[in-house]
Design an enzyme around this catalytic site. Structure first.
Site, PDB file in Angstrom:
ATOM      1  CG  PHE A  11      -1.386   1.208   1.792  1.00 17.67           C
ATOM      2  CD1 PHE A  11      -2.115   2.107   1.038  1.00 17.67           C
ATOM      3  CD2 PHE A  11      -1.090   1.523   3.121  1.00 17.67           C
ATOM      4  CE1 PHE A  11      -2.525   3.319   1.590  1.00 17.67           C
ATOM      5  CE2 PHE A  11      -1.499   2.716   3.674  1.00 17.67           C
ATOM      6  CZ  PHE A  11      -2.210   3.621   2.907  1.00 17.67           C
ATOM      7  CB  ILE A  12       3.289   2.719   2.370  1.00 16.80           C
ATOM      8  CG1 ILE A  12       2.222   2.795   3.463  1.00 16.80           C
ATOM      9  CG2 ILE A  12       4.203   3.957   2.425  1.00 16.80           C
ATOM     10  CD1 ILE A  12       2.760   2.733   4.888  1.00 16.80           C
ATOM     11  CG  ASP A  31       5.881  -6.528  -2.822  1.00 22.66           C
ATOM     12  OD1 ASP A  31       5.597  -5.411  -2.347  1.00 22.66           O
ATOM     13  OD2 ASP A  31       5.386  -7.599  -2.400  1.00 22.66           O
ATOM     14  N   GLY A  36       1.579  -7.403  -0.354  1.00 24.45           N
ATOM     15  CA  GLY A  36       1.357  -6.466  -1.457  1.00 24.45           C
ATOM     16  C   GLY A  36       0.630  -7.184  -2.580  1.00 24.45           C
ATOM     17  CG  LEU A  76       8.434   1.327   2.492  1.00 23.85           C
ATOM     18  CD1 LEU A  76       9.734   2.078   2.249  1.00 23.85           C
ATOM     19  CD2 LEU A  76       7.356   1.896   1.577  1.00 23.85           C
ATOM     20  CB  THR A  95       9.817 -10.999   7.331  1.00 20.93           C
ATOM     21  OG1 THR A  95       9.284 -12.280   7.120  1.00 20.93           O
ATOM     22  CG2 THR A  95       9.683 -10.143   6.079  1.00 20.93           C
ATOM     23  CB  ALA A 117       9.538   1.649   6.513  1.00 17.79           C
ATOM     24  CE1 TYR A 149       6.153  -4.400  12.124  1.00 19.93           C
ATOM     25  CE2 TYR A 149       4.671  -2.990  13.392  1.00 19.93           C
ATOM     26  CZ  TYR A 149       5.394  -3.248  12.238  1.00 19.93           C
ATOM     27  OH  TYR A 149       5.371  -2.336  11.215  1.00 19.93           O
ATOM     28  CE  LYS A 153      10.307  -1.973  10.660  1.00 20.57           C
ATOM     29  NZ  LYS A 153      10.776  -2.464   9.311  1.00 20.57           N
TER      30      LYS A 153
END
Ligand code: UDP
Length: 353
Positions: A11-12, A31, A36, A76, A95, A117, A149, A153
């Site tokens: 999406f982004i 991707d 996605g 991203l 991932t 991101a 998560y 990150k």
């Protein structure tokens, strides 16, 4: 400028690709189509300077070649969405950390500009609102899957900043706060597309918990210029930036606003967290960004109000109704697939997978 966007069919990423193409840049996206979709980049496929490669960031040789052929890398690609994270924490950790390690390793060999991101999840349960970049991370225990998560990150951020400090790599981290807009789907848990789909389908709208938790939703049309302004700014190197809106709304208010815009007859139901996610699930009560840092450096500010965002998303969804089961639970579960999926083989070109 030659840009590589990992996760570019998301999406982004797809909105970022469009903006970069509009300014005359070349864009390659990588991707694996896990979250996605080709539909997201359908409108870009024939544009000059655009190329897409179906493959994962774990495919090291492919990734290295694509980084070699780029000037700027926007990383991203990640496992995102609370629902996905709660259901597949191994996939999330592997991932997110593994992908970022490889991107930075190969970008460092070539000295590429890298934008990573990250997420407002890294602030966790911090009661200090609004969140600014130097605030503490207040995370929950490792026995609760959702925190994997935020931790994954946070490691990505440490890695990006360390590559800058130790190896001089020009990296910048941006933390996104609830980005929304056309092309976002609800199947991984994001609340606005879920509520809009539920309202358009006649309801009920499902609010988790007591609904008094709040969020600030930022239009992707505002988020993309923020990311690009950071990429273009030399002083942003080696730093972390919040990107989001400061218009706070409770989830109850959000449900009511979407109901009022779509169909006043639609019911709003409250669902306990343990039913929606997992036993002992911890939600953030408030999440508001302090965006003074990016504003001071690049002059960026968001322009869309929540009202405008909701109108845009509802109009997009009316024009693009979900296919088949749409936002239904059966499709969501099917999309998660087997837990140990092999990395898809890299394919390049113009055909749909
Ligand atoms: N939420 C909800 N109903 C849904 C999906 C989400 O009430 O169908 C709530 C969720 O519990 C959270 C908020 O909406 O409090 C935002 O959820 P989302 O997953 O979009 O983003 P988060 O801020 O949790 O990353």
């Amino acid at each position: 400028m030659r840009n590589l966007i990992t996760g570019g069919a998301g999406f982004i990423g797809s909105h970022l690709a469009e903006t970069l193409l509009d300014r005359g840049d070349e864009v390659t996206i990588l991707d694996d189509l896990s979250t996605g979709s080709i539909a997201n980049i359908e409108g870009l496929k024939d544009r000059p300077g655009f190329r897409y490669v179906v493959g994962g960031v774990a495919e090291e040789r492919l990734l290295a070649e694509l980084i070699d052929a780029s000037d700027v890398v926007y990383h991203l690609a990640a496992a995102v969405g609370v629902r996905l994270i709660v259901e597949r924490p191994v996939h999330t950790i592997e991932t997110n950390i593994g992908g970022t390690e490889l991107v930075l390793k190969h970008a460092a060999k070539k000295g590429r500009r890298v934008l990573i991101a990250s997420t407002s999840e890294v602030y966790g349960k911090s009661p200090k609102v609004p969140f600014s970049e130097e605030d503490d991370m207040v995370l929950g225990p490792t026995t609760k899957a959702r925190w994997s998560y935020a931790c994954s990150k946070a490691i990505d951020e440490f890695l990006a900043l360390s590559y800058h400090r130790e190896r001089g790599l020009p990296t910048t981290v941006f933390r996104l706060f609830n980005t929304v807009g056309p092309r976002q789907v609800g199947q991984y848990g994001m609340v606005i597309p879920r509520f809009v789909d539920q309202a358009l389908a006649g309801g009920p709208i499902t609010v988790y918990g007591d609904g008094e938790q709040s969020r600030c939703f930022c239009d992707v049309a505002d988020v993309i210029p923020a990311i690009v302004s950071l990429a273009d700014c030399e002083q942003a190197v080696g730093q972390v930036f919040n990107v989001g809106s400061d218009e706070e709304v409770t989830i109850n208010q959000l449900a009511e606003r979407i109901r009022d815009k779509v169909d006043a007859e639609v019911a709003i139901h409250h669902v306990p967290y343990e039913v929606a996610y997992e036993k002992g699930f911890e939600d953030m009560r408030r999440r508001v960004p302090d965006v003074s840092k990016i504003a001071a450096l690049t002059g960026w500010e968001r322009s869309h109000t929540l009202d405008q965002i909701l109108d845009r998303v509802i109009a997009w969804r009316r024009a693009n109704p979900p296919r088949g089961a749409g936002a239904g639970e059966s499709k969501r579960l099917a999309a998660l697939g087997p837990v140990d999926v092999a990395a898809p083989r890299a394919r390049e070109g113009s055909g749909d997978p």
